[in-house]
Design an enzyme around this catalytic site. Structure first.
Site, PDB file in Angstrom:
ATOM      1  N   LYS A 184     -31.746  -7.080   7.393  1.00 56.03           N
ATOM      2  CA  LYS A 184     -30.370  -6.955   6.913  1.00 56.03           C
ATOM      3  C   LYS A 184     -29.423  -6.970   8.104  1.00 56.03           C
ATOM      4  CE  LYS A 184     -27.496  -4.135   3.825  1.00 56.03           C
ATOM      5  NZ  LYS A 184     -27.433  -2.915   3.003  1.00 56.03           N
ATOM      6  N   GLU A 238     -35.326  -3.863  -2.976  1.00 59.09           N
ATOM      7  CA  GLU A 238     -35.024  -3.322  -1.647  1.00 59.09           C
ATOM      8  C   GLU A 238     -35.808  -2.035  -1.389  1.00 59.09           C
ATOM      9  OE1 GLU A 238     -31.059  -1.853   0.857  1.00 59.09           O
ATOM     10  OE2 GLU A 238     -31.033  -1.916  -1.340  1.00 59.09           O
ATOM     11  N   CYS A 262     -29.059  -6.114  -0.580  1.00 62.52           N
ATOM     12  CA  CYS A 262     -28.083  -5.183  -1.133  1.00 62.52           C
ATOM     13  C   CYS A 262     -26.676  -5.795  -1.129  1.00 62.52           C
ATOM     14  CB  CYS A 262     -28.146  -3.857  -0.371  1.00 62.52           C
ATOM     15  SG  CYS A 262     -27.241  -2.499  -1.170  1.00 62.52           S
TER      16      CYS A 262
END
Length: 533
Positions: A352, A289, A405
């Site tokens: 995301k 990430e 994440c």
């Protein structure tokens, strides 16, 4: 044992509150990295006995009489969340004293808020409390409903749901493919509470104990059966290289460190593979990430460096900050995964969707900024959320489900799969450097594995400082790098399993089990009320 249980039931005031907190804190030893699920058989019986002794004054409404159970549940939850989440405070110290003022909010304040859910779960359980063996179902129904609410309301935060305590190894994880984590939470609370039945009313005790033993045997038996099947062959013609650069969070966005970090990523990408590494015409190179220490689209030289480093047949899947700019407006930033071809050109991107409040964006931003609050991410306006989740296709490789994440812990948001398209694997890129060498990265990795098992998909996970891992569709690690190490993971891409019942039906099994538990506990409570009338 009966004398001990009796003393626990008679506790009051601060002694009762302290014991409830200790019981919750001890329960966290079942979580990673400790992985001692047996502690559940200590913590939950104590919780049952404390609720047994929690009754309001006679003559008041049922809700008022049940309220002491809320206080016990809150204390239990507070101990559980402080013991399981204390490491969150590490993220606030990365930038020195700037966010140190918020340390009590993270270490104490957040657990205090999350504990409200456990308090409400115990209150709900007490309303259907029978005093007999079937009260364990009331506790399981109440707390599991509270856990669903915790993972859903106010953006949700299902970290360390109670069911995680019962599935520390692949043998015990397989049941998630059938029923999902919420149902596992309900069943785990029921089974963990069984030792409470060594004291109290005997009517129905044998039936409840046998039911609990059957559930344990079914979990172990199903896991053994599923793991006994021949391993799925790896995907032909595809190899993986995961890059774990091990960049400290304090260095990650330091402009003086940017070139060194980027050079390190390129060096690891180009490093010679071990002699036993799989060779294939298509190689997927995975960076974690926010791997790029700058905005890639602002750096043509970096695009050129990528083109020189990537080999024919390579596709780089890398975490990056993506920017959209419009005239007259502030730029919009996205936490994204780029798919980059061998020529260094971005071919696709996934943003995301489930952002971290206060970390990546500020809820009620205008109001909170006027009070002096800011998000941890150093971006004007914070990150923006992506529009929709979709499977990303890569030529010559199975498509993948991008999960950035802590999106990996939201099983409910991944079923049904986007557009009904079944991917070949889950790609989870993350940066746990915020939390150093604490239980946080271990807990995160475990929960990502559980999601992959529930969906019947391999997990390919790239973490900046670890833990990077490749697991098969049953959650068995195939290759990986430990926390705090730097290097590469070279592995074949495991094959995807068949669609699991959970991937097909989602939480329908949980809804059925919850309904049965709730009705059974209500019926037992009604019988008790009739018998004592």
């Amino acid at each position: 044992m009966e004398r001990l249980a009796g003393r626990i039931m008679l506790l009051s005031g601060w002694r009762r509150a302290l014991l409830a907190m200790l019981a919750g804190a001890v329960a966290t030893l079942a979580l990673a990295p400790f992985n001692i699920p047996a502690v559940g058989f200590l913590s939950f019986p104590v919780l049952v006995w404390l609720i047994d002794g929690a009754s309001g004054e006679p003559g008041r409404s049922a809700l008022r009489r049940a309220f002491p159970a809320f206080r016990i549940g809150w204390c239990f939850g507070f101990g559980y969340f402080v013991g399981g989440l204390w490491w969150l405070g590490s993220a606030l110290l990365v930038d020195g004293p700037e966010f140190a003022w918020a340390l009590p909010l993270a270490v104490v304040g957040l657990p205090a808020v999350l504990a409200i859910y456990h308090g409400l779960g115990c209150l709900l359980a007490r309303l259907a409390w029978s005093g007999g063996p079937w009260r364990l179902l009331a506790l399981a129904a109440g707390l599991s409903a509270a856990e669903v609410a915790r993972g859903t309301l106010f953006t949700g935060f299902p970290w360390n749901e109670i069911g995680v305590m019962a599935v520390p190894v692949p043998l015990l994880m397989q049941v998630l493919a059938l029923v999902g984590l919420h149902a596992m939470t309900l069943l785990a609370i029921f089974v963990f509470s069984l030792p409470a039945l060594v004291v109290g009313r005997r009517r129905g005790r044998g039936t409840v104990v046998v039911l609990g033993l059957v559930l344990v045997a079914a979990q172990v038996g199903y896991g053994a059966w599923r793991l006994a099947a021949p391993p799925l062959p790896p995907v032909d013609g595809v190899a993986l290289r995961i890059v774990q650069p091990n960049v400290l969070q304090g260095q990650k966005w330091d402009p003086a460190e940017a070139e060194r970090i980027f050079s390190r990523l390129l060096e690891l990408t180009d490093a010679a593979a071990p002699a036993d590494a799989p060779a294939a015409p298509r190689r997927l190179v995975i960076w974690p990430e926010s791997a790029f220490p700058f905005i890639l689209t602002d750096r043509p030289d970096a695009v050129g460096a990528l083109a020189q480093t990537l080999r024919p047949g390579d596709t780089l899947l890398a975490g990056a900050t993506r920017v959209e700019e419009a005239e007259g407006e502030l730029p919009r930033f996205y936490n994204a995964i780029y798919a980059i071809g061998e020529d260094g050109v971005v071919e696709d991107a996934a943003d995301k969707i489930h952002l971290v409040p206060f970390g990546e964006y500020l809820p009620y931003q205008a109001l909170l900024e006027s009070w002096g609050f800011s998000q941890v991410a150093k971006l004007p306006g914070g990150f923006s959320a992506g529009a929709r989740r979709r499977v990303i296709d890569v030529d010559g490789s199975p498509g993948f489900l991008p999960v950035i994440c802590y999106e990996a812990i939201f099983q409910d948001e991944l079923v049904p799969l986007p557009d009904g398209e079944r991917p070949g694997f889950i790609l989870n890129v993350t940066n746990d450097a915020w939390y150093g060498r604490t239980p946080g990265p271990y807990q995160h990795q475990r929960q990502a594995m559980l999601t992959a098992v529930a969906l019947g998909l391999p997990l390919v996970r790239a973490a900046n400082t670890g833990i990077s891992v490749v697991t098969d569709a049953q959650g068995r690690p195939q290759a990986g790098l430990a926390l705090g190490e730097g290097g590469t993971v070279d592995a074949a891409l495991p094959g995807a399993g068949d669609e699991t019942p959970f991937a097909r039906f989602g939480n329908v099994p949980f809804a059925v089990l919850w309904g049965v538990a709730a009705l059974a506990s209500l019926a037992a409570a009604r019988r008790r009320s009739r018998d004592t009338a």
